[in-house]
Design a protein around this motif. Structure first.
Motif, PDB file in Angstrom:
ATOM      1  N   VAL A 203       1.976  -2.133   1.729  1.00  0.00           N
ATOM      2  CA  VAL A 203       1.378  -3.273   1.491  1.00  0.00           C
ATOM      3  C   VAL A 203       1.457  -4.169   2.690  1.00  0.00           C
ATOM      4  O   VAL A 203       0.410  -4.950   2.843  1.00  0.00           O
ATOM      5  CB  VAL A 203       1.869  -3.969   0.405  1.00  0.00           C
ATOM      6  CG1 VAL A 203       1.449  -5.158  -0.035  1.00  0.00           C
ATOM      7  CG2 VAL A 203       1.653  -3.052  -1.169  1.00  0.00           C
TER       8      VAL A 203
ATOM      9  N   GLN B 160      -1.879  -5.561   4.642  1.00  0.00           N
ATOM     10  CA  GLN B 160      -2.409  -6.954   4.341  1.00  0.00           C
ATOM     11  C   GLN B 160      -3.133  -7.475   5.562  1.00  0.00           C
ATOM     12  O   GLN B 160      -3.921  -8.399   5.716  1.00  0.00           O
ATOM     13  CB  GLN B 160      -1.232  -7.703   3.968  1.00  0.00           C
ATOM     14  CG  GLN B 160      -0.686  -7.669   2.463  1.00  0.00           C
ATOM     15  CD  GLN B 160       0.208  -8.509   2.218  1.00  0.00           C
ATOM     16  OE1 GLN B 160       1.125  -8.675   3.063  1.00  0.00           O
ATOM     17  NE2 GLN B 160       0.599  -8.973   0.919  1.00  0.00           N
TER      18      GLN B 160
ATOM     19  N   ILE C 219      -3.224  -6.265  -3.204  1.00  0.00           N
ATOM     20  CA  ILE C 219      -2.779  -5.108  -2.816  1.00  0.00           C
ATOM     21  C   ILE C 219      -1.404  -4.763  -3.698  1.00  0.00           C
ATOM     22  O   ILE C 219      -0.608  -5.831  -3.375  1.00  0.00           O
ATOM     23  CB  ILE C 219      -2.458  -5.127  -1.321  1.00  0.00           C
ATOM     24  CG1 ILE C 219      -3.834  -5.606  -0.578  1.00  0.00           C
ATOM     25  CG2 ILE C 219      -2.178  -3.737  -0.721  1.00  0.00           C
ATOM     26  CD1 ILE C 219      -3.747  -5.631   0.958  1.00  0.00           C
ATOM     27  N   ARG C 220      -1.323  -3.704  -3.913  1.00  0.00           N
ATOM     28  CA  ARG C 220       0.263  -3.186  -4.571  1.00  0.00           C
ATOM     29  C   ARG C 220       0.364  -1.894  -3.936  1.00  0.00           C
ATOM     30  O   ARG C 220      -0.662  -0.948  -3.782  1.00  0.00           O
ATOM     31  CB  ARG C 220      -0.254  -3.168  -6.277  1.00  0.00           C
ATOM     32  CG  ARG C 220      -0.464  -4.505  -6.768  1.00  0.00           C
ATOM     33  CD  ARG C 220      -0.540  -4.405  -8.249  1.00  0.00           C
ATOM     34  NE  ARG C 220      -0.664  -5.780  -8.743  1.00  0.00           N
ATOM     35  CZ  ARG C 220      -1.048  -5.898 -10.168  1.00  0.00           C
ATOM     36  NH1 ARG C 220      -1.206  -4.835 -10.969  1.00  0.00           N
ATOM     37  NH2 ARG C 220      -1.229  -7.031 -10.469  1.00  0.00           N
TER      38      ARG C 220
ATOM     39  N   PRO D 189      -0.693   3.368  -3.659  1.00  0.00           N
ATOM     40  CA  PRO D 189      -1.571   2.402  -3.244  1.00  0.00           C
ATOM     41  C   PRO D 189      -2.563   2.021  -3.969  1.00  0.00           C
ATOM     42  O   PRO D 189      -3.459   2.797  -4.671  1.00  0.00           O
ATOM     43  CB  PRO D 189      -1.865   2.559  -1.669  1.00  0.00           C
ATOM     44  CG  PRO D 189      -1.162   3.835  -1.311  1.00  0.00           C
ATOM     45  CD  PRO D 189      -0.738   4.513  -2.545  1.00  0.00           C
TER      46      PRO D 189
END
Length: 213
Positions: free
Chosen positions: A54, A58, A47-48, A24
């Motif tokens: 993810v 979010q 965000i990855r 993350p």
């Protein structure tokens, strides 16, 4: 021998790249402006990581900005704490970018001078034609921040109560689709013009005032 060395160097690099994709990652800008007052993680950063992680991250709520004049400051530690509280405790979570982020709400600012000018024009239009007076502002109102999230707005002035001989109160309301969202009240003191009798010559006690003096 050269071919073997080549693979020895390439494999660790590929493995590291794959590992970074599965970890993350969050990248924070220094500041961001939102139209909505509800602040969620996916609105303020990049965000990855794993798709499921993810998707959940979010939608994590981080707070609420009630007034466009306010802002919300979030540190890396606060964001990690919110992730942990929501069950996203993957370790490690890589955070890059700013050490903290300032989140504000986009708005239109109506300056106090603009509000006073609108109220003054409205007051002068609605004073009796036979009333000879000037308007003196009692106190300067605060600037009015109007959120753009709700769409187009109107500034609608109206008189509060009936004007007395000394004061007049005007309310500037912000209306969106006919509904009042906020307002500023502006009070004027009415300074009436008075006729003053001035002698053109020195008068003695008991002297009759005529058109000549």
């Amino acid at each position: 021998m050269v071919l073997c060395l080549h693979w020895l160097f390439v494999i660790p690099t590929w493995a590291q790249s794959q590992n970074e994709l599965t970890l993350p990652q969050i990248h924070l800008p220094r500041q961001i402006s939102l139209e909505d007052g509800d602040v969620r993680l996916g609105q303020i950063c990049v965000i990855r990581g794993p798709i499921d992680w993810v998707t959940q991250a979010q939608h994590i709520p981080l707070g609420k900005i009630y007034n466009p004049s306010q802002s919300l400051t979030l540190t890396r530690a606060q964001i990690l704490s919110r992730l942990a509280c929501c069950g996203l405790k993957e370790n490690p979570i890589k955070i890059t970018g700013a050490r903290k982020i300032e989140v504000s709400r986009s708005s239109t600012c109506m300056k106090s001078t603009e509000l006073v000018g609108l109220a003054r024009r409205f007051a002068l239009q609605h004073l009796s034609a036979h009333t000879l007076c000037s308007l003196e502002l009692v106190r300067v109102p605060q600037d009015l921040n109007i959120s753009q999230a709700d769409g187009p707005f109107q500034l609608v002035p109206r008189q509060l109560g009936r004007a007395s001989t000394s004061q007049m109160r005007i309310r500037i309301a912000v209306k969106v689709r006919g509904q009042e969202r906020s307002h500023r009240d502006i009070i004027f003191r009415l300074k009436h013009q008075k006729r003053v009798l001035v002698a053109t010559d020195t008068l003695t006690e008991g002297q009759i005032i005529t058109a000549e003096n």
